[in-house]
Design a protein around this motif. Structure first.
Motif, mmCIF file in Angstrom:
data_model
loop_
_atom_site.group_PDB
_atom_site.id
_atom_site.type_symbol
_atom_site.label_atom_id
_atom_site.label_comp_id
_atom_site.label_asym_id
_atom_site.label_seq_id
_atom_site.Cartn_x
_atom_site.Cartn_y
_atom_site.Cartn_z
ATOM 1 N N SER A 746 -23.224 74.046 70.913
ATOM 2 C CA SER A 746 -22.566 74.168 69.541
ATOM 3 C C SER A 746 -21.522 73.132 69.376
ATOM 4 C CB SER A 746 -22.450 75.721 69.580
ATOM 5 O OG SER A 746 -21.641 75.847 68.092
ATOM 6 N N PHE A 747 -21.398 72.543 68.404
ATOM 7 C CA PHE A 747 -20.304 71.691 68.199
ATOM 8 C C PHE A 747 -19.232 72.220 66.883
ATOM 9 C CE2 PHE A 747 -17.674 68.400 66.467
ATOM 10 C CZ PHE A 747 -17.146 67.650 67.505
ATOM 11 N N LYS A 748 -18.121 72.597 67.394
ATOM 12 C CA LYS A 748 -17.288 73.262 66.154
ATOM 13 C C LYS A 748 -16.034 72.263 66.048
ATOM 14 C CE LYS A 748 -19.683 77.141 66.112
ATOM 15 N NZ LYS A 748 -20.429 77.292 64.859
ATOM 16 N N LEU A 749 -15.575 72.622 64.795
ATOM 17 C CA LEU A 749 -14.546 71.665 64.461
ATOM 18 C C LEU A 749 -13.338 71.692 65.393
ATOM 19 C CD1 LEU A 749 -13.334 69.743 62.461
ATOM 20 C CD2 LEU A 749 -12.465 71.439 61.067
ATOM 21 N N TRP A 750 -12.961 73.126 65.742
ATOM 22 C CA TRP A 750 -11.924 73.298 66.750
ATOM 23 C C TRP A 750 -12.240 72.620 67.828
ATOM 24 C CZ3 TRP A 750 -12.530 75.648 71.376
ATOM 25 C CH2 TRP A 750 -13.636 76.410 71.627
ATOM 26 N N HIS A 751 -13.375 72.120 68.385
ATOM 27 C CA HIS A 751 -13.686 71.615 69.726
ATOM 28 C C HIS A 751 -12.841 70.144 69.403
ATOM 29 C CE1 HIS A 751 -17.578 74.001 70.456
ATOM 30 N NE2 HIS A 751 -16.649 74.698 70.588
ATOM 31 N N ALA A 752 -13.307 69.441 68.251
ATOM 32 C CA ALA A 752 -12.736 68.002 68.158
ATOM 33 C C ALA A 752 -11.138 68.153 68.011
ATOM 34 C CB ALA A 752 -13.247 67.746 66.695
ATOM 35 N N VAL A 753 -10.665 69.156 67.518
ATOM 36 C CA VAL A 753 -9.075 69.500 67.285
ATOM 37 C C VAL A 753 -8.498 69.477 68.791
ATOM 38 C CG1 VAL A 753 -7.341 70.533 66.184
ATOM 39 C CG2 VAL A 753 -9.290 69.984 65.011
ATOM 40 N N LEU A 754 -9.266 70.628 69.389
ATOM 41 C CA LEU A 754 -8.680 70.828 70.748
ATOM 42 C C LEU A 754 -8.704 69.766 71.840
ATOM 43 C CD1 LEU A 754 -7.230 72.816 72.661
ATOM 44 C CD2 LEU A 754 -9.663 73.912 73.125
ATOM 45 N N GLY A 755 -9.902 68.798 71.678
ATOM 46 C CA GLY A 755 -10.226 67.820 72.518
ATOM 47 C C GLY A 755 -9.380 66.881 72.271
ATOM 48 N N LEU A 756 -8.999 66.519 71.037
ATOM 49 C CA LEU A 756 -7.829 65.283 70.469
ATOM 50 C C LEU A 756 -6.667 65.631 71.054
ATOM 51 C CD1 LEU A 756 -7.572 62.669 69.056
ATOM 52 C CD2 LEU A 756 -7.187 64.135 66.897
ATOM 53 N N GLY A 757 -6.279 67.320 71.036
ATOM 54 C CA GLY A 757 -4.930 67.677 71.432
ATOM 55 C C GLY A 757 -5.093 67.270 72.924
ATOM 56 N N ILE A 758 -5.938 67.549 73.666
ATOM 57 C CA ILE A 758 -5.883 67.352 75.116
ATOM 58 C C ILE A 758 -5.674 65.927 75.506
ATOM 59 C CG2 ILE A 758 -7.266 67.308 77.308
ATOM 60 C CD1 ILE A 758 -8.572 70.006 76.132
ATOM 61 N N TYR A 759 -6.464 65.170 74.517
ATOM 62 C CA TYR A 759 -6.136 63.562 74.847
ATOM 63 C C TYR A 759 -4.767 63.290 74.640
ATOM 64 C CZ TYR A 759 -5.892 58.886 73.776
ATOM 65 O OH TYR A 759 -5.238 57.557 73.545
ATOM 66 N N LEU A 760 -4.104 63.813 73.634
ATOM 67 C CA LEU A 760 -2.706 63.327 73.386
ATOM 68 C C LEU A 760 -1.643 63.653 74.453
ATOM 69 C CD1 LEU A 760 -2.579 64.157 69.376
ATOM 70 C CD2 LEU A 760 -2.777 61.872 70.630
ATOM 71 N N VAL A 761 -2.128 65.051 74.846
ATOM 72 C CA VAL A 761 -1.255 65.390 75.985
ATOM 73 C C VAL A 761 -1.538 64.657 77.314
ATOM 74 C CG1 VAL A 761 -1.069 67.521 77.588
ATOM 75 C CG2 VAL A 761 -1.453 67.808 75.297
ATOM 76 N N ILE A 762 -2.732 64.333 77.341
ATOM 77 C CA ILE A 762 -3.211 63.249 78.787
ATOM 78 C C ILE A 762 -2.332 61.993 78.340
ATOM 79 C CG2 ILE A 762 -4.630 61.906 79.617
ATOM 80 C CD1 ILE A 762 -6.605 64.298 79.126
ATOM 81 N N PHE A 763 -2.258 61.448 77.143
ATOM 82 C CA PHE A 763 -1.698 60.308 77.025
ATOM 83 C C PHE A 763 -0.300 60.370 77.359
ATOM 84 C CE2 PHE A 763 0.565 57.310 74.237
ATOM 85 C CZ PHE A 763 -0.078 56.079 74.651
ATOM 86 N N TYR A 764 0.177 61.321 76.553
ATOM 87 C CA TYR A 764 1.857 61.422 76.716
ATOM 88 C C TYR A 764 2.430 61.752 78.257
ATOM 89 C CZ TYR A 764 2.695 60.762 71.805
ATOM 90 O OH TYR A 764 2.672 60.341 70.598
ATOM 91 N N LEU A 765 1.493 62.523 78.857
ATOM 92 C CA LEU A 765 1.877 62.881 80.285
ATOM 93 C C LEU A 765 1.763 61.493 81.062
ATOM 94 C CD1 LEU A 765 -0.098 66.290 81.022
ATOM 95 C CD2 LEU A 765 2.600 65.702 81.248
ATOM 96 N N GLY A 766 0.565 60.630 80.745
ATOM 97 C CA GLY A 766 0.134 59.704 81.586
ATOM 98 C C GLY A 766 1.256 58.425 81.227
ATOM 99 N N ALA A 767 1.655 58.453 80.012
ATOM 100 C CA ALA A 767 2.802 57.246 79.572
ATOM 101 C C ALA A 767 4.309 57.777 79.905
ATOM 102 C CB ALA A 767 2.533 57.069 77.945
ATOM 103 N N LEU A 768 4.369 58.929 80.337
ATOM 104 C CA LEU A 768 5.725 59.798 80.486
ATOM 105 C C LEU A 768 6.433 58.795 81.510
ATOM 106 C CD1 LEU A 768 7.750 61.735 79.396
ATOM 107 C CD2 LEU A 768 6.823 63.178 81.317
ATOM 108 N N ASN A 769 5.777 58.537 82.620
ATOM 109 C CA ASN A 769 6.367 57.897 83.680
ATOM 110 C C ASN A 769 6.683 56.322 83.341
ATOM 111 O OD1 ASN A 769 8.005 57.400 86.261
ATOM 112 N ND2 ASN A 769 6.073 56.367 87.100
ATOM 113 N N ALA A 770 5.760 55.715 82.737
ATOM 114 C CA ALA A 770 5.653 54.222 82.115
ATOM 115 C C ALA A 770 6.707 54.168 81.166
ATOM 116 C CB ALA A 770 4.354 54.215 81.632
#
Length: 788
Positions: A746-770
């Motif tokens: 089942s694909f829900k809108l909150w899946h996309a929102v939360l998934g995008l949130g996880i991506y942004l967290v990953i990006f900023y964590l990955g880019a922090l040291n950079a």
């Protein structure tokens, strides 16, 4: 000196090397674990299927008595119809006269064999019994032994010799600490366990259309033929078949024509490779191995490409010293050797570590398979081919890539190496984009163009983000799957127990109970489904649509079908379907779809169904109750709580699987983003320094250098959403069409929102040291790159 210089250079990049090591460990680990665990099942399984003569196909039979059957009864046992004129099912006939039942089944098989020459058929009979053991309700399917097809496979012990002997599955015995020779009490009768057995048509303990394959509360076994006859339970049956035809030829000559042969009692014809309870597991294991190779190759490829980019960057930074060495007379081989040596030393432990971690977890992973699959197995032993693919191949490939990159650099003469030029060359794509981006300001243009200068690195980033995003969305879509398949149904209904009446006698119904008709084998558009007759005012079993509205009263106007039937049979609201029960048939409209994924069911008004069957409106054969029914008054009683307990372990397994997928996706995505952002900053030392000289602050430079990754990462994530949604829909329909099984992601809108949130967290964590590294870049850094 050369060795020390290379060592110092690589030492500065310890974190990037460490993360690359993690990728290599992950790739080797996945391949090794999956290969060993699956291979130790596949080989003995192939021998087991051959030895037990596994069916090539199965034919489902309707339980109803059709005109052909009635003609057989009239010819062979007319007294049955005289004494029981209302008999309308084969299972009912079995209870009345077993010789007559055998005549009907023999006639059915002979009728099929007379049409098709290249097939051999054998009846497969079973009975389900329910009993309480170790304070748990257990469902056991007792199979009658076959002579030719799907013969019993004995793992340990011997087959039953008298009516107090019984066999069970090994996994059920382990779950309950049972051994051969122990006593198993079933409904107050003691049986001696004489063997652990397997049956090739039950590789999964699927005993209903609901995906419950728990081997703690379910088991399969056999008894003597005389004991099988005495077991007080409804008879179940289908036909097992073998053929000399290929799967394609069988599909063309049998499956595609069997419904046109005037044999109305045939409800399905399924190749074993498409049958979840039997042969599909073999395809799944093979597919699992292919998927394992794909995943490990994909992860390894991403890692190798990043390694290649890193080596190229390291050499570019060392081109001055390398030029001096070449000018001093060092050969290319002498210069190459320390780089290759250090890469070899650094890479080998990670690949070997991944291999041994995979080797360590292969056994528990195999045991996870054996928690659900009924297959033989063998001990896990080291295999040279697995070692070769898991360690030697990626290791040699890594060294080869490194060697090619270094040699390419060393082809340049010393003067060129000592006098690097800040290149103004660019690729055609950048040139074209520059034109398109002309209306935008310099910051926007640079944000995009800096990425397109290195297409390989950019593609690695896009593929990595797509892979991570798809896996995260898939993991989210699986959450709540067990609820949709099992729990939602029981939460929406209120019957605690279901009592089934003896065919030849009525059963009591209290004021709080509801009368129900359950017909397990009814043809709806030639498909075998369960037809349930409810009162349209039913409080115990209300029907809900996907909006949560009660639609029970609609059954007075036609059929309300389940979501699973809607998907599997491709039937929708408004369709007109034929309904055939025994020799009687009618046409009804589909008036609703109830949100239920457990089985292919159709609901109809009980009074109308009773009138259709018995010419009166009072018939029922089951009782739904909110209390515990007295088992003495019914053929057997099923507790819904016991079914929910069966599902608990399945839910725990799914939850663990989902968490592993999410974790792997996040770790992989984080590593990719981190390394690529760091490499991007190193690529742009010169540009960063110039931007600072030109007066840009760190925040503005940050947006120009890293902002592109954030923008394209979000775009890729958004593009992944519809692709993932379409993929999930395809997957759901694929399982329904080919396996007749629901996989309700089942694909829900909150899946996309939360998934995008996880991506942004990953990006900023990955880019922090950079970013921290970016802030430290000064004009001198750029100058160092171009000093001799």
């Amino acid at each position: 000196m050369l060795f020390r210089n290379v060592f110092r250079t690589l030492k500065k990049k310890w974190l990037q090397l460490f993360l690359l090591g993690l990728i290599m460990v992950m790739s080797s680990f996945i391949y090794t674990m999956m290969s060993y665990s699956i291979d130790t099942l596949l080989e003995p399984t192939e021998e087991y299927f051959d030895q037990a003569n596994q069916e090539d196909f199965a034919i489902g039979l309707a339980d109803g008595l059709f005109e052909d059957d009635l003609a057989v009864i009239q010819s062979n046992c007319p007294q049955v119809l005289q004494n029981h004129p209302d008999v309308y099912t084969v299972s009912g006939l079995y209870d009345i006269d077993r010789t007559c039942y055998k005549s009907v089944m023999t006639h059915r098989i002979e009728a099929i064999e007379s049409i098709y020459e290249d097939i051999t058929l054998e009846l497969r009979e079973y009975k389900d019994i329910y009993f309480t053991f170790n304070n748990r309700s257990v469902r056991m399917r007792v199979l009658k032994e076959n002579d030719m097809i799907n013969t019993t496979y004995v793992i340990e012990g011997g087959l039953p010799q008298n009516d107090r002997h019984i066999t069970i599955t090994e996994i059920f015995a382990k779950k309950h600490n049972l051994s051969i020779g122990d006593t198993l009490t079933i409904n107050e009768k003691d049986y001696e366990i004489t063997a652990f057995t397997l049956f090739p048509d039950y590789s999964l303990t699927i005993l209903s259309e609901t995906l419950i394959i728990d081997n703690t509360s379910q088991t399969i076994g056999t008894v003597t033929d005389s004991e099988f006859t005495r077991i007080n339970s409804d008879i179940g049956f289908d036909i097992a078949g073998t053929t000399s035809l290929t799967d394609e030829a069988f599909t063309d000559t049998v499956i595609d024509t069997i419904y046109d042969q005037g044999l109305p009692y045939i409800t399905s014809a399924t190749l074993t490779i498409n049958n979840m309870r039997s042969g599909a597991i073999y395809s799944e294991l093979s597919g699992g191995r292919a998927m394992n190779i794909f995943l490990s190759l994909m992860i390894a490829s991403i890692g190798l490409i990043i390694v290649g980019i890193m080596i190229s960057k390291v050499l570019s930074q060392q081109r001055g010293p390398i030029g001096i060495l070449k000018a001093m007379g060092y050969t290319n081989t002498e210069i190459t050797l320390p780089y290759i040596l250090f890469i070899a030393i650094l890479a080998l432990p990670t690949i070997i570590l991944g291999y041994f971690i995979g080797w360590y977890f292969a056994e528990p992973f195999k045991n996870i398979y054996l928690e659900f699959y009924l297959l033989p197995y063998q001990a896990i032993e080291q295999d040279i081919s697995t070692v070769f693919v898991a360690i030697i191949v990626p290791y040699l490939f890594l060294l080869l890539i490194s060697f090619v990159i270094i040699q390419k650099m060393l082809k340049k003469d010393p003067v060129t190496l000592l006098n690097p030029v800040v290149t103004s060359q660019t690729n055609k794509l950048v040139t074209k984009l520059s034109v398109l981006l002309k209306p935008f300001n310099i910051k926007t243009k640079l944000k995009h163009l800096l990425l397109y200068r290195s297409m390989v690195k950019f593609l690695v980033f896009l593929i990595g983000i797509f892979f991570a995003a798809f896996t995260i969305l898939f993991s989210f879509s699986m959450t709540g799957m067990m609820d949709r398949m099992i729990y939602d149904y029981y939460e929406n209904t209120h019957h605690e127990t279901i009592g089934y009446c003896d065919y030849q006698s009525s059963c009591p119904v209290s004021d709080d109970d509801e009368k129900v008709i359950e017909l397990s084998s009814v043809l709806v558009n030639e498909s075998n489904v369960m037809l349930i007759g409810l009162d349209q005012s039913s409080d115990i079993h209300p029907l809900y649509n996907d909006s949560g509205e009660i639609i029970t009263e609609k059954i007075s106007d036609g059929l309300v079908i389940t979501s699973s039937m809607h998907l599997i049979e491709n039937i929708d609201i408004g369709d007109e379907v034929s309904v055939q029960v025994g020799s009687d048939s009618t046409t009804l409209n589909v008036v609703g779809i109830t949100e239920e994924y457990g089985a292919s069911k159709a609901y109809y008004s009980r009074s109308s169904l009773s009138a259709f069957l018995m010419d009166n409106t009072t018939y029922y054969n089951a009782v739904y109750s909110q209390t515990n029914l007295n088992e003495d008054n019914y053929l057997h009683v099923i507790s819904t709580n016991d079914i929910l307990k069966q599902a608990e372990e399945m839910q725990a397994f799914f939850n663990m699987f989902i968490m592993i997928m999410i974790s792997v996706s996040i770790v992989l995505g984080t590593i990719i983003i981190y390394i690529l952002t760091l490499l991007t900053i190193e690529d742009n030392f010169y540009n960063i320094s110039l931007f600072k000289v030109m007066g840009y602050n760190n925040k503005e430079i940050d947006k120009m250098i890293l902002g592109g990754y954030l923008t394209y990462g979000v775009i890729i994530f958004l593009i992944t959403i519809p692709i993932a949604f379409a993929g999930f829909q395809f997957m759901e329909q694929f399982f329904a069409d080919f396996y007749g099984l629901l996989f309700p992601v089942s694909f829900k809108l909150w899946h996309a929102v939360l998934g995008l949130g996880i991506y942004l967290v990953i990006f900023y964590l990955g880019a922090l040291n950079a970013k921290h590294h970016l802030n430290d870049v000064a004009l001198q850094e750029a100058m160092k790159m171009y000093q001799v």
